[in-house]
Design a protein around this motif. Structure first.
Motif, short mmCIF file in Angstrom:
data_model
loop_
_atom_site.label_atom_id
_atom_site.label_comp_id
_atom_site.label_asym_id
_atom_site.label_seq_id
_atom_site.Cartn_x
_atom_site.Cartn_y
_atom_site.Cartn_z
N UNK A 162 0.94 -1.34 -0.14
CA UNK A 162 0.04 -0.01 0.09
C UNK A 162 0.76 1.24 -0.17
N UNK A 163 1.86 1.41 0.79
CA UNK A 163 2.71 2.22 0.77
C UNK A 163 3.52 2.46 -0.29
N UNK B 121 2.78 7.12 -6.70
CA UNK B 121 1.71 8.11 -7.16
C UNK B 121 2.05 9.52 -6.58
N UNK B 122 2.39 9.63 -5.39
CA UNK B 122 2.31 10.87 -5.06
C UNK B 122 3.72 11.77 -5.35
N UNK C 145 6.85 15.78 2.69
CA UNK C 145 6.57 15.10 4.09
C UNK C 145 5.81 13.81 3.79
N UNK C 146 4.72 13.95 3.08
CA UNK C 146 4.05 12.68 2.98
C UNK C 146 4.91 11.36 2.43
N UNK C 147 5.81 11.60 1.35
CA UNK C 147 6.59 10.87 1.04
C UNK C 147 7.45 10.19 1.91
#
Length: 216
Positions: free
Chosen positions: A22-23, A29-30, A35-37
């Motif tokens: 999932x990650x 995609x991102x 920060x999300x990465x």
């Protein structure tokens, strides 16, 4: 008692693999470098290491040479990718690095042997063994080359990090497909299913790696 322990390991293996899958999808995609990465990466690495380490133990409890070698493959890719980004240095010549490289060399040679024997005996699944062995051994050769002390460009560690963790994501995707797609059309060979994530994801890894072109 052994079966209970094995089932616990299996549950942890599935949990780690699911987190990694999932990650990994979200990371691709991102946008990179956000920060999300970073947060997703900190979840992806332990998830994949958990999946790889538990597969090693399960392969010992229920002897399975192929599962053991794939576990080594996963731990090597994710471990070297994690160490590269944490140190911001592509050179891998510390004792832990050498241990990971030794494990990959032994597994790569074993996979290469099994693949060659399989193909000679008319088993096309040997192609899977040879592809995985080639990828692992080529990356170990890259580690040895980088450890000679020559000057590397400033973005080398980013490319290595992306390629190694991308390889770990391929391992997670492959496991997901193989476990969940049990019934295949007669014209679609099993060995092709095992290589499908490699064929689809490798170009993406190459594309993103080009964004970090060598700089003096």
């Amino acid at each position: 008692m052994t079966e209970i322990f094995f089932n616990i390991l299996l549950a942890l293996h599935i949990l780690g693999g699911t987190i990694g899958l999932v990650c990994g999808i979200l990371i691709f995609i991102l946008r990179k470098g956000t920060r999300a990465h970073a947060i997703l990466g900190k979840m992806f690495i332990p998830g994949m290491l958990l999946a790889g380490i538990t597969s090693l133990i399960m392969a010992i409890l229920h002897p399975n040479s192929f599962l053991f070698m794939v576990g080594v493959f996963t731990v090597y890719l994710v471990g070297t990718g994690a160490r590269t980004i944490s140190s911001k240095n592509p050179i891998a010549n510390q004792p832990l690095d050498r241990l990971l490289q030794l494990g990959m060399v032994c597994s790569g040679l074993s996979l290469g042997y099994l693949g060659t024997v399989g193909i000679l005996n008319g088993n096309n699944f040997g192609i899977v063994y040879l592809v995985f062995a080639s990828i692992g051994l080529l990356m170990v050769m890259q580690d040895f080359k980088n450890s000679k002390g020559q000057q590397l460009d400033k973005k080398a560690y980013l490319r290595k990090h992306l390629q190694r963790l991308g390889g770990g994501f391929i391992a997670s995707s492959t496991a997901f497909l193989v476990v969940n797609l049990r019934e295949l059309p007669d014209w679609f060979p099993v060995w092709a299913l095992w290589l499908l994530p490699t064929l689809l994801i490798s170009p993406l890894i190459s594309f993103h790696s080009k964004k970090y072109k060598p700089t003096p």
